[in-house]
Structures are given as structure tokens and as C-alpha cells.
Design a protein around this motif. Structure first.
Motif, PDB file in Angstrom:
ATOM      1  N   GLU A 280      11.136 -27.337  -3.296  1.00 50.61           N
ATOM      2  CA  GLU A 280       9.332 -28.406  -3.561  1.00 50.61           C
ATOM      3  C   GLU A 280       9.398 -29.468  -2.977  1.00 50.61           C
ATOM      4  O   GLU A 280      10.627 -30.290  -1.893  1.00 50.61           O
ATOM      5  N   ASN A 281       7.976 -29.708  -2.305  1.00 47.78           N
ATOM      6  CA  ASN A 281       7.787 -30.562  -1.032  1.00 47.78           C
ATOM      7  C   ASN A 281       7.899 -31.838  -1.605  1.00 47.78           C
ATOM      8  O   ASN A 281       9.031 -32.618  -1.062  1.00 47.78           O
TER       9      ASN A 281
ATOM     10  N   GLU B  87      11.811 -31.885  -0.689  1.00 48.21           N
ATOM     11  CA  GLU B  87      12.925 -31.085   0.038  1.00 48.21           C
ATOM     12  C   GLU B  87      13.462 -32.218   0.765  1.00 48.21           C
ATOM     13  O   GLU B  87      14.805 -31.850   1.759  1.00 48.21           O
ATOM     14  N   ASN B  88      13.132 -33.312   1.159  1.00 52.46           N
ATOM     15  CA  ASN B  88      14.055 -33.896   2.233  1.00 52.46           C
ATOM     16  C   ASN B  88      14.698 -35.221   1.348  1.00 52.46           C
ATOM     17  O   ASN B  88      14.961 -36.396   1.696  1.00 52.46           O
TER      18      ASN B  88
END
Length: 1004
Positions: free
Chosen positions: A609-610, A613-614
Motif C-alpha cells: 500500500e502507498n 511502500e517507501n
């Protein structure tokens, strides 16, 4: 707390020479050569610090700096660099005279996308929604392996493995997520190379490539009525594309008793007798009876394999020889195994054909556990032999309790010749790029020839005037399996779908023949001439017919199943797994021949999921949950639901005809009550868990699971109504049991550089078992007493308690004259004869917690593995203390040295006085290895020497020979002396051993 060591042993000098090999230095690599420099980055172009760059075949290497830069010396400017980094695929880069190399590492999908065997197929680890554990060959336990299941002991959360004996002819006891049946089979279904109901003894441990464990109901439901105990899928090694590779694995192993009981020697025995004014039967000897029947066993294992092939055809063939010796003078096992795996393609790669053949032959000589226990019972003042060289015996002791175990081993012989064959032919045809048909035929064919002989000079043969006994029996088992599947796999944009439909048919057939005779004039025939015994032809109705029989029988069971599965995921982020199996079995009652086994599970890869994600901390996070229904028909024998007939005793013969022409005939009648409603046990299980990978390079990974399983329709003998039934008990379904618990797995890459690496793996499990009910509206069960240790029953199966809970009196102390005091129901301390029916539930013999911790270390070319295993939260009964600490047994058996100061001076009772804390921590496996550097392109591809010690140290407060005790009880036998969980009995004994193994692995 006791630490079992006893490490003193006089090893041959050549073993020390072998150990010195581990410290031999390798030749010094030339330092003059080209210097190769460069950078290492990931797929996004970001520099990677701490990457290991090593010159292949040497220990020479370096580590990239904070900016991803490195510099390494390459002699002659030629060689191959091995580049490795946590979370990325290891690469091999040829130098080829270059002075600068820019290396890009690709993210390793192994942890997430490794292929997992799920039953009738495979699936990427990232998309798995059930609780499935996988152990690869490189992570197996090493050492002397007689049972393949011990390869994964301590490696799988929720899989409890207990080596209940060091006897090479006995298997380990193992449970997955607790007991799954009261009367029936508790073990997982074994699937070998896709063949269900396989025998682990068919395959050599060295031929196993991986073991997958389907733990929860949603994962196991595809196997239907045999999967309540879970499923263990064994995949054997296959051929690899390339030139032929020959691999040899060989080892030699030595055993020593890990802990001996401290028995009275002759001097101590006589002293104790004098102090208590008991007459001593002193025959002038000082015999250590255990030493007289044990040895230092030497075992060896050899495995030779060859594999290779091309893009169309590959092969793997091996031959394995194992020669195990037991710690006692009688026990041995010799096994030879041959394996062939052939895979080939045709019709423009549309057809895949594989042939798998495995054949194993075992020659076994069995231990007499009673004779081993007798070595503890025999008085130390007795000699092994009389002055004339004959064996000493004393028939004057009450109940014939003093018989010579040395003579018993010499005069008795129990052996077996076993063969096991498994073969599978599989053809897969790709009808369309997305559509494939698969058809397989498998055959299992096993034979067991069992032999037994007792000399006419044996103590009991003489006392009972049997004249010697001999018997032989032949058991044959065959299984024919036909399975066909259709699979459809398709990707639509980000939608991925995998459909499976299949059919399975299995027929199992058992047949048996056996005969026995007694009264032999000579011992020369052993068991090879049963007709030489006189008893079969002796028509005297008063003749001793012990061991005289002729019998045969056969049974058959069939299984038919239709099954299907849907695997779906969206962008490998949202995951769904649905399956259903419809199955019919001949062993069930007429009203319940068929059953359905559905499952559903789903997963969410949250890390995609956004919002994650990072993330620099969470690299992978997946939530999954599932529900599945499985059955247990292995608890049922063929024809148990039918009204079968049996011959009655010869003393109940009927007479047909008149007084002159009639004859006596053997009558037949019903053997059991029929039950057309009999059905399989059903397990309904919910599992919720999540998988994770954390921190840079995902150096910390793991999973946590919670499960709740309810086993219904428990099979057992229940009270039947008279009339209309014939017998007062009936085999039926009633009651249910619950298991629930947590499991945790952690894997950490603590250190990794060119010179040193350290990996840690932890597995932990908690299981709570409860027998909720033993009755239904139709059938009423009662608490069942089990596990008789010789002084009455010590355990129960009862509502509201774990299976095999201890049940007995509560110890309150001793009276002034040394009599037992027990608590009554009012909490008062009273004499034993006044305690009446004051019995209490005293705790469970099944561990609540099982733990495993594996440390893998590498320093240069040296490697080491340390496995710690632990079980906590259970009671243990050392049944030998009841007998060997009681002064009333002074004249009939030897006592422990603890009796010198703490002897019981009253009759024998079982109470919590003898229950101990069973918790233990074991240094279960310690392996040290050295891998020699080899020249690239030479005949020797790899060479490694290793030394392993198993069962090295045990930390425990348990006084018995070892706290690793049985995990469950088999109530399919009518023998009341069946050993229950957490019990070491008095009447049976086989010492636990510590094993030292030295071996070599080489490939060419």
C-alpha cells in the motif's frame, strides 16, 4: 537441575587425526595480481554499503564501503567474484582481465517468492495465505539420522518432535499443533513426491530436497479426510541441467549413554540391607548389569548420487547404505536404498514426463526393552555366569523377578526383513499455454517378514515348560493411486488466477499370514523350521500351547475424491484461496460414506500500500487468515462399522448331528456391534497470522500465527444399550476436543561480511489442549483410565482436561513410622487406607511450550551450527522411582542410590510425590565444518569435512533417563500398559545416547 554430560570416552587416535584436518591451513593465495575496483548498487541505482565481494574458491574478499565502492585483489586478473548481500540475489561475476566492474544486484525474491509446495501444486511464498512452513535441505539437522522427521526437529513452530528412544529401530514421536484424536491416529499425513500416505522410512534422508508442513486447516483441506493432524510434504532431489555431478556423503558415528541411573553396587546393596535388617542374598559378585549388555556402537552411513541433464532431460540417481548399531548388544539395522528420478520433455516442450522410483531394504534386529529394564532390576550380588560357565538364574525369587538379562539376550532373537517400494509415473501435457492436464499413477508396495525365536534354554521357557518357541509372520501392504488434474493459469492485467480441478482414487490392501510353534527338541533351526516343534501335533487338551498359532487375514480400504481450488490475487497485493474436496471412503458407516471439506483463506500484503511502500522499517507485511475443515479417517480400521463375524473359542465348540455321525464344529458369531452411522472425525480450524520483513535489507523476518481448532465426532468405544446391542460397548462418534495456541518464527541476519556471518532462527509455539466432551446425545462416554505403570493407572482422558492428564493421590508426607500420608477430599492428611476415593487431577504430561533456536555461523571456510531445543510447561513421571526407591522391593530388585538416604518404607502407590517438572533445554545439535577451497574447473567441485554431536547437553530437573518423553497415547491397543504422554515406565527401558558423527561431503 541436572546437566547430563558424561563426556568421558577413549576415542581411537585416528579420530583425533581426523579432527586435526579441520585446522589444516590452506595454501596461501598469491597476492600479486590485478586490483579490481568498482561499485555495487541496487536496481534503482542506489549504492549498497556492506556488500560482500569474495574471490570464488578462496577466503579472499572485501566489503563495499558506505558509498558502495570496493577494491579486491585478483591474482592474474582472472577469476570469478561472488557478490552477496542480504535481501538480494547472489551473483557471480567473471573478472576476465577487467580492472573496473560496476555491479547491479537484483532484489532477492527468495524470501517472498520462493516456491512453496501447497498440495497438488506450488505457490509463491508471497501469495501464500495459509500457515505453511518450509525447511530446505541446507537447513536440515545433521548427524546420524535414523528417522527423517528429526531433520526438522526444532525448525518448525508448532511441530513437536520427541525422540522417545535412541533405538535405531524406533521412530520419533511427533505432533503438529497438539493432539488431534483420542483413540485414533494423531500424526500428520505424509505426502512423498505427491504420493499421499507415504512411509518416511522409504526414502534416504540424503535424498530429501525440502520438507513443507501444511499446518492450518485452510492449507491442509485439499487433502480432506486424512489431514486433521496436518500434512507433511516431502520433496526429493531432482536432476539439474548441466554436466554430470557425482556427490558422495559419508559419515561414521559413535554413541555413548547420555545419562546412567545410579544403581547400588554390591557393597552399597549389602550395607542398605544390614542397616534395615533385611537378609541379603549375597552370591559373591559385584555386577554392573547394564555394562554387561551394552557396548559402544559404531554406525556408518554412505550416500552416492549422480545428477545432470540438458534442457530436455535430466536425471538423479542415488544409492544409500546405512548401518546402525544400538547401544545394546542385540540391536542393529542395516538399510540399503536405491533411487531414480527421471524428467524429460517432448512434443515441442508441451509434454512433461517424470518417473520416480525408490526401493529400500531393511534388515533389523530388535532390542528387548524388558531385558534392558531388567538390567536395572537384577541384584548386583548375582554373577552373570555360574562357575561351570552356564548362565546364573534364580527361579526362587517371587514372581520370577530375577532373571538374567544377559542370558535373555543370548537365548532370544527378534528380527525383521522389510522392503519398501514407491514408484510414480507422471505425464503433464500443455494443451494451451494457460491450460495443462496432468495424470499420475503411483504404487506403494511394502513387505514385512517378522521372526521370533526363544531357545528351549531360556529362563521362562524352562520355568513354564514350553520347550522353546518360534514364529514367523509375513505382512504385505500395497497401495495403488491414480490422480488426474486440470490446471488453468492466466494473468489479466493485474489480476492473476490459478484454477485446479482433480480426481483421486486410492486402494490399499493388507494381507497377513503367521504361524508359531513351541516344544522344540533342538535350537538349531531358530525360526526356519516351525514344523519341528511338537505342540502343533500334540492333541492333549492340557498341553501348553503358549505361542502356538496359525493365522491369516486381509483387509481393504478405498478412497475416492473430487477436489478443486481457486487461487486469485490482484497485483500480488490482495490474495484469495478457495478449495473444496468431496471424498468417499469404504471404512465409514453406510450412512456416512461421503463428506465435504471446504476451505477459504485470504491475505493482504499491506506493505504494497502507498502508506508503507517507501517505509525504511517495514519492507514486507502481510496479513492472512483462513478457515478450513479436515477429517481423520485414519483412526478407523476397515470393517469397524460392519457386523463382522469371528470364530469363538475352541472351548465353545458346537456339536452337529446325532451321537454316531455328528461332529464338533467351531462356531462363529458377531465380533463387534455394527454402527452404520460411523463417520470420520472432523476438525474445524481458524488461523490468523502475519508475515513480516523489517529494516534495511530485510535482515529481520518472521511470522506470528494464532489458531483455534475444534475436533468433533471423536472416535472411541462408548457405552451401548443392552439390548438392542450385542455387546456393552460400541465404536462410535461422540464428544469433541479443542486445541488453540500461538506460533512465532523469527529469522535474523545478525552479521554478514566477507569474513564472518551469523544467522539466528527462532521458533516458538504455545498449545493448549482440552477434551471438552466425551459424549453425545446418543452415546455416553466416561473418563478413561490409561497408562498403568505397574501400580495402577496414572493418567486419564477426562472432560475439561488435556488428553493424558495425570490422575492420582496428593502426597501429604510420611507418618512417624514411615507410612504414606495423602490428602483426602476435605484437605486432611490421612493414611493411605483412609484416603478412600480421594483422587485428584495432577497436571498434564504434554508440553505447553516448544522452542527451537538455531545459530548458523561462518568464519572464512569454517562453519558452525548450534541447535537448542526446549519444551516447557509439563509434568513428567519417572515410573522407575516408584519401584527402585521403595525398600519393600529390596529382595526382588536393585534400588537407586537415592534409596540409601530417602527410601520409601511403605507399599508402592502412585501419587504426585513422583511427579516432576519435565521442562528441559537441550544443546541438541552442534556441527562444525570446514570447506576446502578448490580450483575452478577442476575435477573436485566441492569438499567439506564436518563433525556433529547430537543430544550433547541436557539441562533439566527431571530424574529420569531423558525428559524427551512420549507426546500422546495410542488407545487403539487394549494393552493397559501403553505409555502415555510424559511418562517413563518402569517395565521398559532403552538408554538415551549422545552421538558423535564425523563425515565428509564431496562432489566431482
Amino acid at each position: 537441575m541436572r546437566i547430563f554430560t558424561n563426556l568421558s570416552h577413549r576415542w581411537p587416535k585416528w579420530l583425533f587425526m581426523l579432527l586435526l584436518i579441520f585446522s589444516v591451513g590452506t595454501k596461501v593465495l598469491a597476492q600479486n595480481g590485478a586490483v579490481v575496483t568498482g561499485t555495487v548498487m541496487d536496481e534503482k541505482g542506489e549504492m549498497l554499503p556492506g556488500v560482500t565481494i569474495r574471490l570464488k574458491g578462496t577466503i579472499q574478499g572485501t566489503v563495499s564501503d558506505a558509498n558502495g565502492k570496493y577494491s579486491v585483489n585478483v591474482p592474474g586478473g582472472k577469476g570469478v567474484l561472488v557478490v552477496s548481500y542480504v535481501g538480494f540475489l547472489t551473483q557471480e561475476v567473471a573478472v576476465s582481465g577487467q580492472s573496473t566492474l560496476r555491479i547491479t544486484l537484483i532484489g532477492d525474491a527468495k524470501a517472498l517468492n520462493e516456491v512453496v509446495v501447497i498440495g497438488y501444486g506450488v505457490q509463491k511464498r508471497e501469495t501464500v495465505t495459509g500457515a505453511i512452513a518450509t525447511v530446505k535441505a541446507e537447513d536440515f539437522n545433521t548427524g546420524l539420522i535414523s528417522d527423517p522427521i528429526t531433520l526438522v526437529a526444532g525448525k518448525v513452530a508448532g511441530l513437536a518432535v520427541s525422540r522417545t528412544s535412541s533405538d535405531p529401530n524406533s521412530g520419533a514421536s511427533f505432533l503438529l499443533r497438539g493432539a488431534s484424536s483420542v483413540y485414533g491416529n494423531n500424526g500428520p499425513l505424509i505426502v512423498i513426491d505427491g504420493v499421499p500416505n507415504g512411509d518416511l522410512q522409504t526414502i534416504a534422508p540424503a535424498d530429501i530436497a525440502s520438507i513443507d508442513i501444511l499446518k492450518d486447516g485452510s492449507a491442509a483441506a485439499i487433502y480432506g479426510s486424512r489431514a486433521t493432524g496436518g500434512v507433511i510434504i516431502v520433496t526429493t532431489k531432482r536432476g539439474k541441467t548441466g554436466a554430470a555431478t557425482i556427490t558422495y556423503n559419508g559419515s561414521i558415528a559413535f554413541d555413548q549413554i547420555a545419562r546412567r541411573y545410579d544403581m547400588l553396587n554390591a557393597g552399597q546393596y549389602k550395607q542398605l540391607g544390614e542397616e534395615n535388617e533385611i537378609a541379603v542374598d549375597d552370591r559373591g559378585a559385584n555386577t554392573n548389569w547394564l555394562d554387561e549388555i551394552t557396548r559402544t556402537p559404531v554406525s556408518n552411513v554412505h550416500n552416492l548420487s549422480v545428477n545432470g541433464g540438458n534442457d530436455n532431460t535430466n536425471y538423479y540417481a542415488s544409492i544409500n547404505y546405512r548401518n546402525f548399531e544400538g547401544i545394546d548388544d542385540a540391536t542393529s539395522r542395516k538399510s540399503i536404498n536405491g533411487t531414480l528420478r527421471l524428467n524429460t520433455k517432448g512434443f515441442n516442450d508441451k509434454l512433461d514426463f517424470s518417473l520416480n522410483l525408490t526401493n529400500t531394504f531393511d534388515d533389523r534386529s530388535f532390542a528387548n526393552y524388558g531385558a534392558m529394564a531388567q538390567a536395572l532390576n537384577m541384584l548386583p550380588t548375582y554373577p552373570v555366569r555360574n562357575e561351570d560357565g552356564t548362565f546364573f538364574e534364580n527361579p526362587d525369587i517371587a514372581y520370577l523377578l530375577q532373571w538374567n538379562p544377559v542370558a535373555n539376550l543370548a537365548n532370544n532373537k527378534n528380527t525383521a526383513e522389510e522392503s519398501r517400494f514407491q514408484g510414480t509415473a507422471t505425464a503433464s501435457y500443455k494443451i494451451l499455454p494457460t491450460f495443462k492436464a496432468n495424470l499420475s499413477y503411483s504404487m506403494i508396495k511394502n513387505g514385512y517378514l517378522n521372526n521370533s525365536f526363544s531357545s528351549n534354554q531360556d529362563f521362562f521357557q524352562v520355568q513354564y515348560q514350553t520347550g522353546g518357541q518360534a514364529s514367523r509372520s509375513q505382512n504385505n501392504f500395497s497401495s495403488n493411486i491414480i490422480e488426474g488434474t486440470l490446471t488453468y493459469t492466466k494473468q489479466f492485467d493485474k489480476h492473476n488466477i490459478d484454477l485446479l480441478g482433480g480426481y483421486s482414487y486410492q486402494r490399499e490392501f493388507n494381507d497377513y499370514f503367521g504361524a508359531g510353534n513351541n516344544s522344540f527338541n533342538t535350537n538349531a533351526f531358530l525360526y526356519y523350521n516351525l514344523g519341528a516343534g511338537n505342540a502343533l501335533n500334540n492333541l492333549d487338551p492340557l498341553a501348553n500351547r503358549s505361542g502356538v498359532f496359525v493365522g491369516s487375514g486381509a483387509s481393504e480400504r478405498k478412497l475416492v475424491a473430487f477436489f478443486g481450488r481457486i487461487l486469485y490475487n490482484y497485483n500480488e497485493k490482495y490474495l484469495v484461496n478457495l478449495s473444496y474436496r468431496r471424498e468417499g471412503s469404504t471404512v465409514l458407516g453406510a450412512e456416512n460414506k461421503w463428506g465435504g471439506f471446504p476451505s477459504a483463506s485470504a491475505g493482504w500484503v499491506i506493505s504494497k500500500e502507498n502508506f508503507l511502500e517507501n517505509s525504511t522499517i517495514v519492507k514486507n507485511l502481510k496479513l492472512r487468515g483462513g478457515y478450513g475443515v479436515t477429517g481423520n479417517q485414519q483412526s478407523l480400521s476397515p470393517y469397524q462399522s460392519l457386523l463382522i463375524l469371528k470364530p469363538y473359542s475352541i472351548y465353545q465348540n458346537g456339536y452337529l448331528g446325532d451321537g454316531q455321525t455328528g461332529q464338533w464344529v467351531l462356531p462363529y458369531g458377531p465380533a463387534i456391534n455394527a454402527n452404520p452411522a460411523l463417520k470420520w472425525e472432523i476438525k474445524k480450524e481458524v488461523n490468523v497470522g502475519f508475515d513480516f520483513a523489517l529494516f534495511n535489507n530485510s535482515w529481520l523476518t518472521g511470522s506470528i500465527d494464532y489458531y483455534h481448532r475444534k475436533i468433533e465426532n471423536l472416535i472411541g468405544n462408548y457405552t451401548a444399550q443392552l439390548p438392542s446391542q450385542i455387546y456393552p460397548s460400541i465404536f462410535a462418534n461422540a464428544g469433541h476436543m479443542v486445541n488453540k495456541g500461538f506460533e512465532a518464527v523469527l529469522n535474523a541476519q545478525v552479521v554478514k561480511n566477507s569474513k564472518f556471518s551469523w544467522n539466528v532462527s527462532f521458533t516458538g509455539a504455545y498449545n493448549q489442549n482440552e477434551v471438552v466432551s466425551v459424549q453425545s446425545e446418543q452415546f455416553k462416554g466416561t473418563s478413561l483410565n490409561i497408562t498403568n505403570t505397574g501400580v495402577g493407572f496414572t493418567q486419564r482422558v477426562a472432560e475439561g482436561y488435556p488428553i493424558g492428564v495425570f490422575y492420582g493421590r496428593k502426597f501429604a508426607g510420611f507418618s512417624e513410622d514411615g507410612k504414606w500420608l495423602f490428602y483426602n477430599q476435605a484437605g486432611e492428611a490421612v493414611l493411605a487406607e483412609e484416603a478412600g476415593d480421594s483422587y485428584f487431577y495432577l497436571g498434564s504430561g504434554v508440553p505447553k511450550y516448544t522452542l527451537g533456536l538455531t545459530n548458523n555461523l561462518r568464519f572464512g571456510n569454517f562453519d558452525a551450527t548450534i541447535l537448542l531445543r526446549s519444551a516447557l510447561g509439563f509434568k513428567a513421571l519417572n515410573g522407575k522411582r516408584i519401584f527402585h526407591e521403595n525398600l519393600s522391593n529390596f529382595t526382588t530388585m536393585n534400588l537407586f542410590t537415592s534409596a540409601l538416604n530417602n527410601a520409601v518404607k511403605d507399599q508402592m502407590y502412585f501419587s504426585d510425590y513422583y511427579l516432576e517438572k519435565g521442562d528441559y533445554l537441550k544443546v541438541d545439535n552442534l556441527t562444525i565444518g570446514y570447506t576446502f577451497p578448490v580450483k575452478s574447473g577442476g575435477y573436485v567441485k566441492s569438499l567439506r569435512l564436518f563433525a556433529t554431536s547430537t543430544n550433547l547437553l541436557t539441562f533439566t530437573g527431571f530424574s529420569g533417563s531423558d525428559p524427551e518423553l512420549p507426546l500422546t497415547v495410542d488407545l487403539t491397543s487394549d494393552n493397559e500398559f501403553t505409555v502415555g504422554p510424559g511418562v517413563e515406565p518402569n517395565y521398559s527401558y532403552y538408554p538415551y545416547t549422545r552421538t558423535f558423527t564425523f563425515g565428509v561431503t564431496a562432489s566431482f
